[in-house]
Write a protein that holds these residues in place. Structure first.
Motif, mmCIF file in Angstrom:
data_model
loop_
_atom_site.group_PDB
_atom_site.id
_atom_site.type_symbol
_atom_site.label_atom_id
_atom_site.label_comp_id
_atom_site.label_asym_id
_atom_site.label_seq_id
_atom_site.Cartn_x
_atom_site.Cartn_y
_atom_site.Cartn_z
ATOM 1 N N ALA A 88 32.510 34.741 30.768
ATOM 2 C CA ALA A 88 31.227 35.924 31.338
ATOM 3 C C ALA A 88 31.259 35.941 32.755
ATOM 4 N N ALA A 89 31.382 34.580 33.266
ATOM 5 C CA ALA A 89 31.403 34.812 34.867
ATOM 6 C C ALA A 89 32.453 35.383 35.308
ATOM 7 N N ALA A 90 33.459 35.278 34.772
ATOM 8 C CA ALA A 90 34.632 36.049 35.421
ATOM 9 C C ALA A 90 34.489 37.524 35.070
ATOM 10 N N LEU A 91 33.924 37.846 34.025
ATOM 11 C CA LEU A 91 33.839 39.168 33.839
ATOM 12 C C LEU A 91 32.586 39.869 34.494
ATOM 13 N N ARG A 92 31.742 39.363 34.916
ATOM 14 C CA ARG A 92 30.535 39.613 35.171
ATOM 15 C C ARG A 92 30.480 40.584 36.396
ATOM 16 N N ASP A 93 31.287 40.256 37.637
ATOM 17 C CA ASP A 93 31.578 40.971 38.508
ATOM 18 C C ASP A 93 32.556 41.991 38.562
ATOM 19 N N ALA A 94 33.387 41.935 37.377
ATOM 20 C CA ALA A 94 34.742 42.915 37.648
ATOM 21 C C ALA A 94 34.121 44.211 37.434
ATOM 22 N N ASP A 95 34.784 45.113 37.848
ATOM 23 C CA ASP A 95 34.565 46.742 37.649
ATOM 24 C C ASP A 95 34.180 47.098 36.302
ATOM 25 N N ASP A 96 33.605 47.845 36.077
ATOM 26 C CA ASP A 96 32.894 48.327 34.599
ATOM 27 C C ASP A 96 34.160 48.803 33.719
ATOM 28 N N GLU A 97 34.940 49.481 34.299
ATOM 29 C CA GLU A 97 35.884 49.906 33.529
ATOM 30 C C GLU A 97 36.877 48.957 33.050
ATOM 31 N N ARG A 98 37.090 48.053 33.832
ATOM 32 C CA ARG A 98 38.268 47.045 33.522
ATOM 33 C C ARG A 98 37.291 45.831 32.564
ATOM 34 N N ARG A 99 36.168 45.681 32.760
ATOM 35 C CA ARG A 99 35.446 44.612 31.805
ATOM 36 C C ARG A 99 35.338 45.117 30.449
ATOM 37 N N GLU A 100 34.968 46.464 30.414
ATOM 38 C CA GLU A 100 34.685 47.364 29.084
ATOM 39 C C GLU A 100 36.191 47.382 28.354
ATOM 40 N N ALA A 101 37.068 47.457 28.965
ATOM 41 C CA ALA A 101 38.313 47.661 28.480
ATOM 42 C C ALA A 101 38.627 46.202 27.834
ATOM 43 N N LEU A 102 38.450 44.914 28.649
ATOM 44 C CA LEU A 102 38.800 43.708 28.164
ATOM 45 C C LEU A 102 38.023 43.453 27.015
ATOM 46 N N LEU A 103 36.755 43.803 27.224
ATOM 47 C CA LEU A 103 35.688 43.237 25.892
ATOM 48 C C LEU A 103 36.132 44.108 24.619
ATOM 49 N N ASP A 104 36.519 45.563 24.900
ATOM 50 C CA ASP A 104 36.902 45.892 23.552
ATOM 51 C C ASP A 104 38.315 45.492 22.919
ATOM 52 N N ALA A 105 38.951 44.783 23.936
ATOM 53 C CA ALA A 105 40.468 44.453 23.102
ATOM 54 C C ALA A 105 40.127 43.106 22.407
ATOM 55 N N MET A 106 38.998 42.544 22.899
ATOM 56 C CA MET A 106 38.714 41.057 22.334
ATOM 57 C C MET A 106 38.335 41.453 20.748
#
Lengths: 407, 309
Positions: free
Chosen positions: B250-268
Motif C-alpha cells: 500500500a505504501a509503495a502504491l500510495r504515491d504512484a500515479d493514478d493510472e499505474r496504481r489502478e492498473a496494478l490493483l485491477d491486475a491483482m
C-alpha cells in the motif's frame, strides 16, 4: 492522459527552470540591463534576445543531462574527462560564482546604503543571516518573502509603458543585430551574456533536476519549465532595458550608483522609485546570496566525489562547509573594502561570468553529444549546431571586447 | 577511512595508463590506453591490455597472457603487437573508461563516492582489481601534487563492497554473478536503491531474485518505492507487490500515479486489492520510535527547499 493529469504532472516538475531562469533578475542582472539601456538605448537589445535563446538551449541541455545521467555537471565532467579537466572547470565555476556573489553583496550594500546603513555593518550581517538560514535548513520559511520582494522588478514592465518609449526602435533593437562599435558597448554586450547565461545557473539547474529525481518522461514538462523561466527573465530584462532607454538614455544619464539606476522607475513610482528599487535589490540579492554559496559548495563536493548533505556535521563534510564559508567570506571582504565601487563590481562581475562561462559550455556540449552517456537523448544535428553557434557568439563577443580594449 | 590494507607491490591504474609498452628486445611498441577485466570473480582479473601503437596508431587489444611484465614502468610483451580487432568485448570492465572517476556506492559505509584510483595487484599469476581509493590522496596525486598527496590519507574501499553507480559498468555488474550487488541483503539493496537514479534502481530490481527485490522495495522510502513501481515493467511490479506485505504494498502504491496504481490493483486478485485500497487511502501513523526507512539522497533541492518535498 487527461488534461488534469498533464497539468498535475507539469506542476510537479516546475521549479528548476523557473528558479534558475528567474535568478538572473538579481542585482547584477538588473544593473547590467540598466547600464545596457542607459548607455546604449535600444541598439543592443538583440544581445538580450540572443542571450535568452542561449539560456533556453543550455538550461534545457543541463536539465536533460541531469535527468538522463542522474549526476551534476561537475561530477559528469570528472567522469568523462578526469580530474585535471575537472579542476579547470571547477576553477572557472568557482571564480564565476565568487564574482556573482560579490555582485549580490554589492547589490545588498547598494540597497542598504540607500537606507543609510553602512556596508561594513549591513553586508556582514546579511551574509551571516542568509548563511544561518540556509545551513540550519530554515531557508524555506523566508524563501517566499524574498521571492515576493524580488518580484518588484516586474514594476519595470509598467514603468517602461509609462515612460512612452520608442516602440519601433525597441522592436528593431530586439531583432536586428548591430555590431557594438566601442569598447563600452562590447563590454555591455559581454556582461549581458554573462548575466543572462550565468555559469552558476547551469550547475544549479542540473543538480536540481537530479535531486527532484525527474525522469526522462518528465523531460517534456521540464522543457516547458525551462522555457517559462528563460522567457520570464528575458521579458523582464527587456523591459528594464526599455525603461532605462526611455528615461536615462534620453536624459543622457549614466549609471554611477543605485540612485541613478532607480530613476528608471520614476515614471511609475515617482519619488518612491529609489525605495522600490532598493527593496527589489535587497530581496533578489538575499535570495541569490542564499542559493549561490550552496550551489557552489555542492559543485566542489561533487568534483571531489564526496556526498554532502546539509544535516551533516562539520567534521563529516569539511569540504562542503569549507567551500560555503570561503566563497561567502571572500565575497563579503571584497565588497566591504572601503571605497570599493559597487556598480563596477555589479557590472564587471557579469563580464567575467561570460569569460568563465566558455569552458563550461564547451564541456556541456561535449557531454551532451556523447551518445555513450546520453543515449537517445544525445544532442542531434540541430542541437549540436545551436550549442556551437552559442559558443562561437560568446567567443566572438569576448574577442571583440578585447580587440576594442587594446585599440 | 584508510580502507583495507594494500599488499606490497600493488599497482595504481593511473600509473599503468599511459605507460610505455615494449617488446622483449626493448623496442617501443606503443602506450597503454586502458586495462580490461572480467567480472566473473569477486576480485576481477585483468584479461586485456589496450595499447595504442603500430604504424597507424590504432588501439589493439593484447591478451594479458602475452604480457611478461606489467608495472608502473610499463609493459613488456612477448612479441609484436597483434593486429587490431574489429569488436570490443562487451563482457569486460574497462577500468579507465568504466571505473576511474565514476560514482560508486560504498555499500558498507552507505555512501556515494567517486573513484579516484583503482588499485590492482598480482595474485598467483593474475593481475586483479583489489580496491579503489575515493579520497583526496588519489585526486591530489593525479593532479601532480605528489607532496600534498603524501600528506593526505587514503580512503580505500575493498572491491568486494563496491557497486558502480554510473556509466556502462552498472549493467555489466547486474549480469555478473560475482559482482557485489548479488551478495547484498534486502536492507543493503534498499540503501543502494536510495542512491541510484530511478532508472538504475529499476535495473537492479529487475536483475535480482523476486523475494529479495520485493523485500528491498518494501524497505525503501515510500516515495522512492512509488517511483520504482511506476518505472518497473507492469508484470515485474505486480510480481514484487504480490510478495510484499499489505502495508508495504500500500505504501509503495500510495504515491504512484493514478493510472499505474489502478492498473496494478485491477491486475491483482479482488481480495488483495480490496484489502489494499483502504490502506492506500489512509496512511498508517508510524509507531513512536519506529525505525525510519532509508532516506533519499538529498542534494541541492533539499538545500533549497529545506528538506521538504
Amino acid at each position: 492522459m487527461s488534461r488534469r493529469t498533464r497539468l498535475a504532472a507539469l506542476l510537479a516538475v516546475l521549479g528548476p527552470g523557473l528558479l534558475a531562469g528567474l535568478s538572473d533578475d538579481d542585482p547584477p542582472g538588473i544593473t547590467t540591463y540598466s547600464i545596457l539601456g542607459a548607455d546604449h538605448g535600444y541598439t543592443l537589445l538583440w544581445v538580450l534576445t540572443a542571450s535568452t535563446v542561449a539560456l533556453v538551449i543550455y538550461h534545457e541541455l543541463g536539465a536533460r543531462m541531469g535527468i538522463v545521467t542522474g549526476q551534476g555537471l561537475i561530477g559528469l565532467i570528472r567522469e568523462r574527462f578526469g580530474v585535471r579537466w575537472t579542476a579547470l572547470a571547477l576553477v572557472a565555476l568557482f571564480g564565476a560564482n565568487l564574482g556573482t556573489l560579490c555582485g549580490q553583496f554589492a547589490g545588498i550594500a547598494a540597497a542598504l546604503g540607500m537606507a543609510g546603513v553602512p556596508r561594513g555593518i549591513g553586508v556582514p550581517a546579511a551574509a551571516a543571516a542568509v548563511s544561518m538560514l540556509v545551513l540550519r535548513g530554515s531557508f524555506r520559511r523566508v524563501e517566499h518573502v524574498l521571492l515576493a520582494l524580488s518580484s518588484v522588478f516586474v514594476a519595470y514592465i509598467v514603468a517602461a509603458f509609462l515612460a512612452h518609449p520608442d516602440w519601433r526602435a525597441a522592436a528593431r533593437g530586439l531583432v536586428v543585430p548591430t555590431a557594438p562599435g566601442t569598447r563600452d558597448a562590447a563590454l555591455a554586450a559581454v556582461a549581458t551574456i554573462g548575466t543572462t547565461l550565468a555559469p552558476w545557473g547551469l550547475a544549479f539547474i542540473q543538480s536540481y533536476v537530479v535531486d527532484k529525481r525527474l525522469r526522462p518522461r518528465d523531460l517534456r514538462y521540464e522543457r516547458i519549465d525551462v522555457l517559462l523561466g528563460a522567457l520570464l527573465t528575458g521579458v523582464i530584462g527587456a523591459f528594464v532595458v526599455i525603461a532605462c532607454a526611455a528615461t536615462l538614455n534620453v536624459s543622457g544619464t549614466s549609471i554611477n550608483d543605485a540612485q541613478d539606476a532607480a530613476a528608471a522607475l520614476e515614471p511609475l513610482a515617482g519619488s518612491a522609485a529609489a525605495a522600490l528599487f532598493g527593496v527589489g535589490l535587497l530581496g533578489s540579492g538575499l535570495l541569490a546570496a542564499s542559493v549561490l554559496p550552496l550551489s557552489t559548495a555542492y559543485s566542489v563536493t561533487d568534483a571531489a566525489g564526496a556526498e554532502a548533505q546539509l544535516d551533516d556535521r562539520f567534521g563529516e563534510a569539511r569540504l562542503f562547509y569549507g567551500a560555503f564559508a570561503t566563497i561567502v567570506v571572500v565575497a563579503v571582504v571584497v565588497v566591504c573594502i572601503p571605497g570599493a565601487p559597487l556598480i563596477p563590481i555589479l557590472f564587471l562581475s557579469q563580464a567575467l561570468n561570460a569569460v568563465l562561462l566558455l569552458p563550461l559550455i564547451v564541456f556541456m556540449r561535449a557531454l551532451g553529444r556523447d551518445r555513450r552517456l546520453m543515449g537517445a537523448y544525445a544532442l542531434g544535428r540541430t542541437g549540436s549546431i545551436a550549442t556551437a553557434a552559442t559558443i562561437a557568439l560568446i567567443a566572438v563577443s569576448i574577442l571583440t571586447t578585447l580587440a576594442l580594449s587594446l585599440r | 577511512m584508510p580502507g583495507p590494507p594494500l599488499p606490497s607491490g600493488y599497482l595504481r591504474l593511473s600509473d599503468l595508463v599511459g605507460a610505455p609498452v615494449r617488446g622483449l628486445a626493448g623496442e617501443h611498441l606503443g602506450r597503454v590506453t586502458d586495462v580490461a577485466a572480467g567480472l566473473g570473480a569477486v576480485f576481477p582479473a585483468v584479461e586485456l591490455v589496450l595499447v595504442r601503437g603500430g604504424r597507424r596508431g590504432e588501439v589493439v587489444e593484447v591478451p594479458i597472457e602475452r604480457v611478461t611484465r606489467f608495472d608502473e614502468r610499463g609493459a613488456v610483451l612477448d612479441g609484436p603487437l597483434p593486429p587490431a580487432g574489429d569488436t570490443e568485448r562487451a563482457d569486460l570492465l574497462f577500468l579507465l573508461r568504466d571505473v576511474l572517476d565514476v560514482q560508486v556506492v560504498d555499500i558498507a559505509a552507505r555512501r556515494l563516492a567517486r573513484v579516484g584510483e583503482v588499485d590492482l595487484a598480482w595474485d598467483r599469476g593474475a593481475l586483479r582489481v583489489i580496491a579503489i581509493d575515493v579520497g583526496w590522496r588519489a585526486i591530489l596525486r593525479r593532479l601532480g601534487l605528489r607532496r600534498l598527496a603524501r600528506r593526505a590519507s587514503r580512503d580505500g574501499i575493498d572491491w568486494a563492497g563496491v557497486h558502480l553507480a554510473s556509466g556502462g559498468a552498472h549493467e555489466l555488474q547486474l549480469t555478473s554473478p560475482g559482482a557485489a550487488v548479488h551478495r547484498l541483503d534486502p536492507a543493503q539493496i534498499a540503501e543502494l536503491l536510495a542512491r541510484l537514479t530511478t532508472a538504475r534502481g529499476r535495473e537492479v530490481l529487475e536483475n535480482i531474485p523476486d523475494a529479495r527485490a520485493a523485500a528491498a522495495l518494501g524497505a525503501v522510502h515510500p516515495e522512492l518505492a512509488a517511483d520504482l513501481v511506476e518505472v518497473l515493467a507492469p508484470a515485474r511490479a505486480l510480481t514484487l507487490l504480490q510478495q510484499m506485505p499489505d502495508d508495504g504494498a500500500a505504501a509503495a502504491l500510495r504515491d504512484a500515479d493514478d493510472e499505474r496504481r489502478e492498473a496494478l490493483l485491477d491486475a491483482m486478485d479482488e481480495g488483495r486489492a480490496g484489502r489494499l485500497r483502504p490502506l492506500i487511502a489512509r496512511p498508517p501513523v508510524p509507531a513512536p520510535g519506529a525505525p525510519r526507512p532509508p532516506r533519499r539522497y538529498w542534494g541541492i533541492a533539499r538545500g533549497h527547499e529545506g528538506g521538504q518535498r
